[in-house]
Motif scaffolding. Structure first.
Motif, PDB file in Angstrom:
ATOM      1  N   ASN A 181       0.821  -1.218   0.000  1.00 48.67           N
ATOM      2  CA  ASN A 181       0.000   0.000   0.000  1.00 48.67           C
ATOM      3  C   ASN A 181       0.850   1.262   0.000  1.00 48.67           C
ATOM      4  O   ASN A 181       0.573   2.220  -0.732  1.00 48.67           O
ATOM      5  CB  ASN A 181      -0.943  -0.005   1.201  1.00 48.67           C
ATOM      6  N   ASP A 182       1.882   1.293   0.840  1.00 50.78           N
ATOM      7  CA  ASP A 182       2.755   2.461   0.929  1.00 50.78           C
ATOM      8  C   ASP A 182       3.904   2.405  -0.081  1.00 50.78           C
ATOM      9  O   ASP A 182       4.612   3.399  -0.275  1.00 50.78           O
ATOM     10  CB  ASP A 182       3.335   2.583   2.339  1.00 50.78           C
ATOM     11  N   ASP A 183       4.103   1.243  -0.688  1.00 54.82           N
ATOM     12  CA  ASP A 183       5.195   1.016  -1.621  1.00 54.82           C
ATOM     13  C   ASP A 183       6.546   1.332  -0.979  1.00 54.82           C
ATOM     14  O   ASP A 183       7.388   2.058  -1.528  1.00 54.82           O
ATOM     15  CB  ASP A 183       4.992   1.845  -2.903  1.00 54.82           C
ATOM     16  N   THR A 184       6.734   0.771   0.214  1.00 50.21           N
ATOM     17  CA  THR A 184       7.973   0.971   0.968  1.00 50.21           C
ATOM     18  C   THR A 184       8.503  -0.368   1.459  1.00 50.21           C
ATOM     19  O   THR A 184       7.776  -1.355   1.556  1.00 50.21           O
ATOM     20  CB  THR A 184       7.759   1.877   2.187  1.00 50.21           C
ATOM     21  N   LEU A 185       9.796  -0.379   1.759  1.00 50.88           N
ATOM     22  CA  LEU A 185      10.411  -1.524   2.427  1.00 50.88           C
ATOM     23  C   LEU A 185      10.408  -1.281   3.925  1.00 50.88           C
ATOM     24  O   LEU A 185      10.648  -0.157   4.379  1.00 50.88           O
ATOM     25  CB  LEU A 185      11.853  -1.710   1.942  1.00 50.88           C
ATOM     26  N   GLU A 186      10.139  -2.340   4.711  1.00 49.93           N
ATOM     27  CA  GLU A 186      10.103  -2.240   6.170  1.00 49.93           C
ATOM     28  C   GLU A 186      11.095  -3.232   6.759  1.00 49.93           C
ATOM     29  O   GLU A 186      11.011  -4.441   6.510  1.00 49.93           O
ATOM     30  CB  GLU A 186       8.690  -2.514   6.680  1.00 49.93           C
ATOM     31  N   GLU A 187      12.019  -2.715   7.540  1.00 51.48           N
ATOM     32  CA  GLU A 187      13.058  -3.576   8.100  1.00 51.48           C
ATOM     33  C   GLU A 187      12.454  -4.599   9.059  1.00 51.48           C
ATOM     34  O   GLU A 187      11.543  -4.301   9.843  1.00 51.48           O
ATOM     35  CB  GLU A 187      14.114  -2.735   8.825  1.00 51.48           C
ATOM     36  N   THR A 188      12.985  -5.792   9.025  1.00 50.18           N
ATOM     37  CA  THR A 188      12.484  -6.876   9.864  1.00 50.18           C
ATOM     38  C   THR A 188      13.650  -7.783  10.248  1.00 50.18           C
ATOM     39  O   THR A 188      14.718  -7.737   9.624  1.00 50.18           O
ATOM     40  CB  THR A 188      11.403  -7.685   9.113  1.00 50.18           C
ATOM     41  N   ASP A 189      13.466  -8.587  11.264  1.00 47.20           N
ATOM     42  CA  ASP A 189      14.491  -9.564  11.637  1.00 47.20           C
ATOM     43  C   ASP A 189      13.831 -10.746  12.337  1.00 47.20           C
ATOM     44  O   ASP A 189      14.025 -10.981  13.526  1.00 47.20           O
ATOM     45  CB  ASP A 189      15.556  -8.923  12.536  1.00 47.20           C
ATOM     46  N   GLY A 190      13.045 -11.488  11.579  1.00 44.49           N
ATOM     47  CA  GLY A 190      12.391 -12.663  12.142  1.00 44.49           C
ATOM     48  C   GLY A 190      13.379 -13.708  12.607  1.00 44.49           C
ATOM     49  O   GLY A 190      13.162 -14.386  13.614  1.00 44.49           O
ATOM     50  N   THR A 191      14.497 -13.848  11.886  1.00 47.42           N
ATOM     51  CA  THR A 191      15.508 -14.825  12.290  1.00 47.42           C
ATOM     52  C   THR A 191      16.128 -14.455  13.623  1.00 47.42           C
ATOM     53  O   THR A 191      16.304 -15.307  14.501  1.00 47.42           O
ATOM     54  CB  THR A 191      16.604 -14.928  11.207  1.00 47.42           C
ATOM     55  N   GLY A 192      16.448 -13.166  13.794  1.00 43.94           N
ATOM     56  CA  GLY A 192      17.021 -12.716  15.061  1.00 43.94           C
ATOM     57  C   GLY A 192      16.065 -12.904  16.217  1.00 43.94           C
ATOM     58  O   GLY A 192      16.468 -13.312  17.317  1.00 43.94           O
ATOM     59  N   TYR A 193      14.790 -12.613  15.974  1.00 46.54           N
ATOM     60  CA  TYR A 193      13.800 -12.805  17.031  1.00 46.54           C
ATOM     61  C   TYR A 193      13.679 -14.284  17.385  1.00 46.54           C
ATOM     62  O   TYR A 193      13.608 -14.644  18.561  1.00 46.54           O
ATOM     63  CB  TYR A 193      12.436 -12.263  16.600  1.00 46.54           C
ATOM     64  N   ARG A 194      13.656 -15.127  16.383  1.00 46.92           N
ATOM     65  CA  ARG A 194      13.547 -16.571  16.630  1.00 46.92           C
ATOM     66  C   ARG A 194      14.742 -17.069  17.450  1.00 46.92           C
ATOM     67  O   ARG A 194      14.586 -17.885  18.368  1.00 46.92           O
ATOM     68  CB  ARG A 194      13.448 -17.306  15.297  1.00 46.92           C
ATOM     69  N   GLU A 195      15.935 -16.586  17.121  1.00 46.75           N
ATOM     70  CA  GLU A 195      17.119 -16.990  17.878  1.00 46.75           C
ATOM     71  C   GLU A 195      17.043 -16.514  19.320  1.00 46.75           C
ATOM     72  O   GLU A 195      17.446 -17.241  20.244  1.00 46.75           O
ATOM     73  CB  GLU A 195      18.377 -16.448  17.196  1.00 46.75           C
ATOM     74  N   TRP A 196      16.537 -15.293  19.516  1.00 40.06           N
ATOM     75  CA  TRP A 196      16.367 -14.767  20.878  1.00 40.06           C
ATOM     76  C   TRP A 196      15.401 -15.641  21.665  1.00 40.06           C
ATOM     77  O   TRP A 196      15.692 -16.046  22.807  1.00 40.06           O
ATOM     78  CB  TRP A 196      15.845 -13.329  20.809  1.00 40.06           C
TER      79      TRP A 196
END
Length: 335
Positions: free
Chosen positions: A140-155
């Motif tokens: 909708n906004d045509d933007t990239l949003e930073e994420t870190d699912g792998t880092g969260y999973r490791e935590w």
């Protein structure tokens, strides 16, 4: 003090955990979608489980016919000619061309949802890596949003390891209270983060996390201590990506109710654990979880005392010039 290990094991197995039939159907659904994208999606790299699906904290829906959500991320090569919205649109176009999915699709802001009616929704989230950082795509906004699912999973997995696997069971129990007892409104990622924050590295090998009951009491008590220090809604940040907070769509009224309910639940859990007999403890645990807890127990065969780890089985464990990069909550990390 009583632990009711057997009672918690059976309650998780029979009332809380996603049953094997649904796990099998989810596994089959994910395999099919991944196979279709792997063979046909331009720029496909790999697929990763996300959210509750990845952490092993999915639970049964309230009613047998209710649907639940599971998330996967499709890792794609950055395309210098694509806008962020193009990644989501391309996933949708690819699945739409397959007759198995053509009538099951919903195009959303950050994902394409495959709807297995009466069973589950599979949210397919495209992800790209640019400059060592991971991004999902807001159509909708045509933007990239930073994420870190792998880092969260490791935590989370490290916190779970400290508890001998009990933390993921406790998160399922907390989600059960939220969903089945209508206790409060809170996103799963917020609930999971607060529970994980309550576990400390020096808990490893101690009674604080030796059983499901111990870990539940520890988590609820420390969550309660934290919440009571904050009458106004605090900002709860992603431990793997501090620039991201999880407060979106959570109001002060909802937070206040959650705070009050956790306070009451912590008191009840401590009372149950402090009972001298398993039979008395069961009655208190039933005040929290309902009569389905230890429904098969009697005065001669109730839960056992002592320490040890519950064996409850787990459910399932810039691409081009002019692109705006944003840091926002990942709405598809948790259901």
């Amino acid at each position: 003090m009583t632990k009711n290990k057997k009672d918690f094991q059976e309650f998780l197995r029979d009332e809380v955990n996603l049953n094997q039939g649904r796990i099998d159907r989810l596994t089959s659904g994910v395999r099919g979608v991944n196979g279709c994208l792997k063979d046909n999606l331009k720029g496909y790299q790999t697929m990763e489980r996300q959210g509750s699906y990845a952490l092993g904290t999915l639970i049964k829906p309230v009613d047998d016919n209710d649907e639940y959500d599971a998330d996967i991320q499709v890792v794609m090569n950055p395309n210098p000619y694509w806008r962020p919205k193009d990644y989501v649109n391309e996933v949708h176009r690819t699945l739409k061309q397959n007759k198995n999915y053509a009538d099951k699709l919903r195009l959303k802001t950050r994902c394409v949802t495959v709807d297995y009616a009466g069973d589950f929704h599979l949210d397919v989230v495209p992800r790209v890596t640019i400059g060592g950082k991971h991004y999902i795509c807001n159509r909708n906004d045509d933007t990239l949003e930073e994420t870190d699912g792998t880092g969260y999973r490791e935590w989370f997995n490290e916190k779970n390891r400290i508890t001998g696997g009990n933390l993921k069971r406790v998160v399922r129990l907390l989600k059960y209270l939220r969903d089945h007892k209508s206790s409060y409104t809170v996103k799963s990622i917020m609930l999971t983060t607060l529970a994980g924050n309550a576990i400390h590295s020096d808990d490893e090998g101690t009674e604080a996390v030796s059983t499901v009951a111990d870990t539940l009491v520890t988590a609820l008590t420390r969550m309660d201590d934290y919440l009571q220090q904050h009458p106004y809604m605090p900002t709860v940040r992603n431990p793997a990506l501090p620039s991201e907070d999880f407060n979106r769509h959570w109001t002060q009224a909802q937070y206040s109710n959650f705070r009050n309910r956790v306070h009451s639940q912590a008191q009840t859990a401590r009372k149950a654990k402090a009972e001298e007999s398993s039979e008395k403890a069961i009655k208190v645990w039933q005040e929290l979880f309902g009569e389905s807890f230890a429904k098969g127990s009697s005065s001669s065969s109730g839960g056992t005392s002592g320490s040890g780890t519950s064996r409850a089985s787990g459910a399932a464990s810039s691409a081009g010039s002019g692109i705006t990069i944003a840091r926002r909550n990942d709405a598809h990390r948790f259901g």
